[in-house]
Motif scaffolding. Structure first.
Motif, mmCIF file in Angstrom:
data_model
loop_
_atom_site.group_PDB
_atom_site.id
_atom_site.type_symbol
_atom_site.label_atom_id
_atom_site.label_comp_id
_atom_site.label_asym_id
_atom_site.label_seq_id
_atom_site.Cartn_x
_atom_site.Cartn_y
_atom_site.Cartn_z
ATOM 1 N N VAL A 8 5.960 8.128 -20.725
ATOM 2 C CA VAL A 8 6.596 8.916 -19.646
ATOM 3 C C VAL A 8 7.026 8.259 -18.511
ATOM 4 C CG1 VAL A 8 6.130 11.127 -20.425
ATOM 5 C CG2 VAL A 8 4.679 9.876 -19.198
ATOM 6 N N PRO A 9 7.550 7.048 -18.560
ATOM 7 C CA PRO A 9 7.701 5.826 -17.452
ATOM 8 C C PRO A 9 8.310 6.515 -16.344
ATOM 9 C CG PRO A 9 9.223 5.599 -19.147
ATOM 10 C CD PRO A 9 8.403 6.416 -19.661
ATOM 11 N N GLN A 10 9.208 7.412 -16.286
ATOM 12 C CA GLN A 10 9.689 8.252 -14.977
ATOM 13 C C GLN A 10 8.758 8.834 -14.297
ATOM 14 O OE1 GLN A 10 10.198 8.961 -17.869
ATOM 15 N NE2 GLN A 10 10.393 11.225 -18.230
ATOM 16 N N THR A 11 7.642 9.156 -14.849
ATOM 17 C CA THR A 11 6.935 10.376 -14.316
ATOM 18 C C THR A 11 5.585 9.504 -13.558
ATOM 19 O OG1 THR A 11 5.543 10.768 -16.220
ATOM 20 C CG2 THR A 11 7.436 12.103 -15.734
ATOM 21 N N VAL A 12 5.223 8.241 -13.567
ATOM 22 C CA VAL A 12 4.284 7.409 -13.307
ATOM 23 C C VAL A 12 4.502 6.564 -12.124
ATOM 24 C CG1 VAL A 12 2.134 6.503 -13.843
ATOM 25 C CG2 VAL A 12 3.077 8.033 -15.403
ATOM 26 N N ILE A 67 -4.994 -5.350 -1.524
ATOM 27 C CA ILE A 67 -4.812 -4.467 -0.368
ATOM 28 C C ILE A 67 -6.208 -4.525 0.282
ATOM 29 C CG2 ILE A 67 -4.645 -2.001 0.448
ATOM 30 C CD1 ILE A 67 -2.539 -1.581 -1.932
ATOM 31 N N GLY A 68 -7.235 -4.590 -0.343
ATOM 32 C CA GLY A 68 -8.558 -4.475 0.287
ATOM 33 C C GLY A 68 -9.448 -3.487 -0.145
ATOM 34 N N GLU A 69 -10.304 -3.023 0.732
ATOM 35 C CA GLU A 69 -11.376 -2.191 0.178
ATOM 36 C C GLU A 69 -11.118 -0.764 -0.029
ATOM 37 O OE1 GLU A 69 -14.572 -3.471 -0.041
ATOM 38 O OE2 GLU A 69 -13.238 -5.203 0.470
ATOM 39 N N VAL A 70 -10.319 -0.621 -1.331
ATOM 40 C CA VAL A 70 -10.125 0.754 -1.660
ATOM 41 C C VAL A 70 -10.756 1.251 -2.796
ATOM 42 C CG1 VAL A 70 -7.828 0.715 -0.715
ATOM 43 C CG2 VAL A 70 -7.997 -0.392 -3.027
ATOM 44 N N GLY A 71 -11.414 0.181 -3.565
ATOM 45 C CA GLY A 71 -12.331 0.672 -4.709
ATOM 46 C C GLY A 71 -11.581 0.529 -6.124
ATOM 47 N N PHE A 72 -10.489 0.379 -6.159
ATOM 48 C CA PHE A 72 -9.670 0.135 -7.365
ATOM 49 C C PHE A 72 -9.003 -0.843 -7.598
ATOM 50 C CE2 PHE A 72 -7.906 3.234 -4.529
ATOM 51 C CZ PHE A 72 -6.751 2.926 -4.376
ATOM 52 N N ASN A 73 -8.244 -1.294 -8.358
ATOM 53 C CA ASN A 73 -7.129 -2.566 -8.668
ATOM 54 C C ASN A 73 -5.872 -1.655 -8.798
ATOM 55 O OD1 ASN A 73 -9.181 -4.371 -8.453
ATOM 56 N ND2 ASN A 73 -9.685 -4.200 -10.339
ATOM 57 N N TYR A 74 -5.842 -0.601 -9.704
ATOM 58 C CA TYR A 74 -4.732 -0.067 -10.278
ATOM 59 C C TYR A 74 -4.769 1.417 -9.858
ATOM 60 C CZ TYR A 74 -2.526 -3.926 -12.299
ATOM 61 O OH TYR A 74 -2.119 -5.197 -12.792
ATOM 62 N N VAL A 75 -3.835 1.961 -9.161
ATOM 63 C CA VAL A 75 -3.626 3.560 -9.216
ATOM 64 C C VAL A 75 -2.305 3.882 -9.645
ATOM 65 C CG1 VAL A 75 -2.969 3.311 -6.464
ATOM 66 C CG2 VAL A 75 -4.088 5.397 -7.543
ATOM 67 N N TRP A 76 -2.550 5.294 -10.444
ATOM 68 C CA TRP A 76 -1.357 5.685 -10.959
ATOM 69 C C TRP A 76 -1.223 7.209 -10.228
ATOM 70 C CZ3 TRP A 76 -4.751 3.210 -13.763
ATOM 71 C CH2 TRP A 76 -4.289 1.941 -14.490
ATOM 72 N N VAL A 77 -0.053 7.501 -9.795
ATOM 73 C CA VAL A 77 0.120 8.748 -9.337
ATOM 74 C C VAL A 77 1.137 9.483 -10.122
ATOM 75 C CG1 VAL A 77 0.723 10.296 -7.283
ATOM 76 C CG2 VAL A 77 -0.339 8.152 -7.064
ATOM 77 N N SER A 78 1.142 10.480 -10.752
ATOM 78 C CA SER A 78 1.807 11.099 -11.693
ATOM 79 C C SER A 78 2.676 12.375 -11.259
ATOM 80 C CB SER A 78 1.193 11.571 -12.951
ATOM 81 O OG SER A 78 2.000 12.239 -13.816
ATOM 82 N N ASP A 79 4.014 12.507 -11.766
ATOM 83 C CA ASP A 79 4.632 13.714 -11.365
ATOM 84 C C ASP A 79 4.005 15.198 -11.783
ATOM 85 O OD1 ASP A 79 6.791 14.302 -9.938
ATOM 86 O OD2 ASP A 79 8.259 14.352 -11.678
ATOM 87 N N PHE A 80 3.224 14.690 -12.830
ATOM 88 C CA PHE A 80 2.484 15.809 -13.500
ATOM 89 C C PHE A 80 1.192 16.264 -12.826
ATOM 90 C CE2 PHE A 80 4.275 13.665 -17.107
ATOM 91 C CZ PHE A 80 4.996 15.055 -17.767
ATOM 92 N N THR A 81 0.752 17.405 -12.755
ATOM 93 C CA THR A 81 -0.767 17.606 -12.187
ATOM 94 C C THR A 81 -1.865 17.025 -12.794
ATOM 95 O OG1 THR A 81 -1.112 19.821 -13.694
ATOM 96 C CG2 THR A 81 0.110 20.051 -11.691
ATOM 97 N N PRO A 125 0.847 -1.316 0.003
ATOM 98 C CA PRO A 125 0.031 0.035 -0.094
ATOM 99 C C PRO A 125 0.728 1.174 0.150
ATOM 100 C CG PRO A 125 -0.168 -1.039 2.119
ATOM 101 C CD PRO A 125 0.583 -1.925 1.243
ATOM 102 N N GLU A 126 1.973 1.118 0.342
ATOM 103 C CA GLU A 126 2.875 2.412 0.217
ATOM 104 C C GLU A 126 3.565 2.239 -1.197
ATOM 105 O OE1 GLU A 126 4.216 4.167 3.070
ATOM 106 O OE2 GLU A 126 2.648 3.447 4.117
ATOM 107 N N LEU A 127 3.202 3.517 -1.750
ATOM 108 C CA LEU A 127 3.639 3.908 -2.871
ATOM 109 C C LEU A 127 4.536 4.920 -3.227
ATOM 110 C CD1 LEU A 127 2.995 3.485 -6.054
ATOM 111 C CD2 LEU A 127 1.227 4.958 -5.924
ATOM 112 N N GLU A 128 5.943 4.394 -3.742
ATOM 113 C CA GLU A 128 6.885 5.463 -3.857
ATOM 114 C C GLU A 128 6.626 6.238 -5.096
ATOM 115 O OE1 GLU A 128 10.912 4.081 -3.287
ATOM 116 O OE2 GLU A 128 11.733 5.946 -3.910
ATOM 117 N N LEU A 129 6.607 7.778 -4.994
ATOM 118 C CA LEU A 129 6.410 8.536 -6.052
ATOM 119 C C LEU A 129 7.513 9.016 -6.824
ATOM 120 C CD1 LEU A 129 3.654 11.001 -4.298
ATOM 121 C CD2 LEU A 129 3.136 8.513 -5.431
#
Ligand SMILES: [Zn+2]
Length: 177
Positions: free
Chosen positions: A89-93, A101-115, A12-16
């Motif tokens: 842009v692999p380095q930014t995602v 992980i459980g009840e989060v409501g999604f399977n994949y999440v992407w956090v981008s360096d962009f807004t 669950p810990e995602l390194e950005l």
């Protein structure tokens, strides 16, 4: 379920990309951007987001009809769009497989360096290019001309601003369908 270019991880810990770490269990599906410890805002996309979060229904429908993802029988969707973005842009995602992980409501999440807005612009550009190719291959002149008409003089930045204004990004319409 794995997608090329999208590393999976059940932590669950995602390194950005900026070096900070977030716990994806703190996200809900209305989180489209996070204010990061690093001082920047990072756009967030979920596999459960409909394509219509980014593009009008008609465009989403055309993509579903014309683009057949190579690796699956699934119709084209946000999962594939962000997979393509991650390739570009692999380095930014940073992404994680949250299905374990459980009840989060999604399977994949992407956090981008962009807004969130920048991610939206990138995705629209990518989808427009993709549609352009796909429509070309279909060879149906009526689809082609409808598409050309629609995209003639399209200013992606302007389109995204209008789209984001039209739609309340915290509204119920932006949750998963
Ligand atoms: Zn950050």
């Amino acid at each position: 379920m794995s997608v090329p270019g999208v590393p999976t991880d059940d932590d669950p810990e995602l390194e950005l990309p900026c070096g900070e770490t977030v716990d994806v269990r703190e996200f809900d599906l209305n989180t489209s951007e996070i204010d990061c410890e690093c001082g920047e805002a990072h756009g967030v996309v979920y596999d459960t987001d409909p394509l219509t979060r980014f593009i009008p229904e008609q465009m989403a429908h055309t993509l579903e009809e014309t683009v057949k993802p190579r690796e699956t029988d699934h119709t084209f969707g946000t999962l594939h769009a962000v997979g393509m973005l991650a390739d570009e842009v692999p380095q930014t995602v940073a992404s994680t497989d949250a299905s374990e992980i459980g009840e989060v409501g999604f399977n994949y999440v992407w956090v981008s360096d962009f807004t969130a807005r920048e991610v939206h612009v990138l995705l629209v550009q990518l989808l427009v290019d993709l549609m352009d190719h796909a429509v070309d291959q279909v060879g149906d002149d009526s689809i082609k001309s409808a598409f050309a008409e629609r995209l003639d003089g399209l200013d992606v930045e302007e389109f995204v601003d209008e789209y984001r204004t039209q739609r309340s990004f915290d509204g119920p319409d932006d949750t998963a369908v």
